[in-house]
Design an enzyme around this catalytic site. Structure first.
Site, PDB file in Angstrom:
ATOM      1  CB  CYS A 124      -0.949  -0.243   1.207  1.00  0.00           C
ATOM      2  SG  CYS A 124       0.050   0.219   2.574  1.00  0.00           S
ATOM      3  N   GLY A 125       0.265   2.815  -0.158  1.00  0.00           N
ATOM      4  CA  GLY A 125       0.932   3.785  -0.262  1.00  0.00           C
ATOM      5  C   GLY A 125       1.802   3.870   0.901  1.00  0.00           C
TER       6      GLY A 125
END
Length: 94
Positions: A9-10
Site C-alpha cells: 500500500c502507499g
C-alpha cells in the site's frame, strides 16, 4: 520452496496490514505455507524474488510488475467479492 506474496500500500502500514491479516487467515484455512512480504509501492520491485507468485496492492499500480501479476485488494478492504478474489489468489499459487 515457499511461494511469496507481496502485499503493498502507499505507506506499507495501514491498508497492507489489514490485507496481510485477511490473507494470513485465508492461507491458514487452505493449508498454504507462503511467505508474505508487506511493503510500500516503491519497495515492491526490491522485494520480488523468483518465488513471488502474486502482488496484492491496495490500488491499481500495474497489471504486472517484472512479470508478476498484480491484484487490487479492494475485496479484502470492502468485504465485497472476497470469494472470487481468493480464487484468483489460489490460481496464482497452484
Amino acid at each position: 520452496m515457499k511461494s511469496r506474496i507481496i502485499v503493498a500500500c502507499g505507506t506499507g502500514v495501514a491498508t497492507s496490514t489489514l490485507v496481510h491479516q485477511r490473507l494470513d487467515a485465508f492461507l491458514k484455512k487452505n493449508n498454504i505455507d507462503a511467505d508474505v512480504c508487506q511493503c510500500t509501492y516503491t519497495e515492491i520491485e526490491g522485494n520480488i524474488t523468483p518465488e513471488t507468485k502474486v502482488i496484492i496492492a491496495s490500488s491499481k499500480v500495474a497489471d504486472e510488475i517484472e512479470g508478476v501479476p498484480v491484484l487490487v485488494s479492494i475485496p479484502y478492504i470492502s468485504g465485497i467479492g472476497i470469494d472470487k478474489f481468493e480464487e484468483k489468489i489460489l490460481s496464482y499459487l497452484k
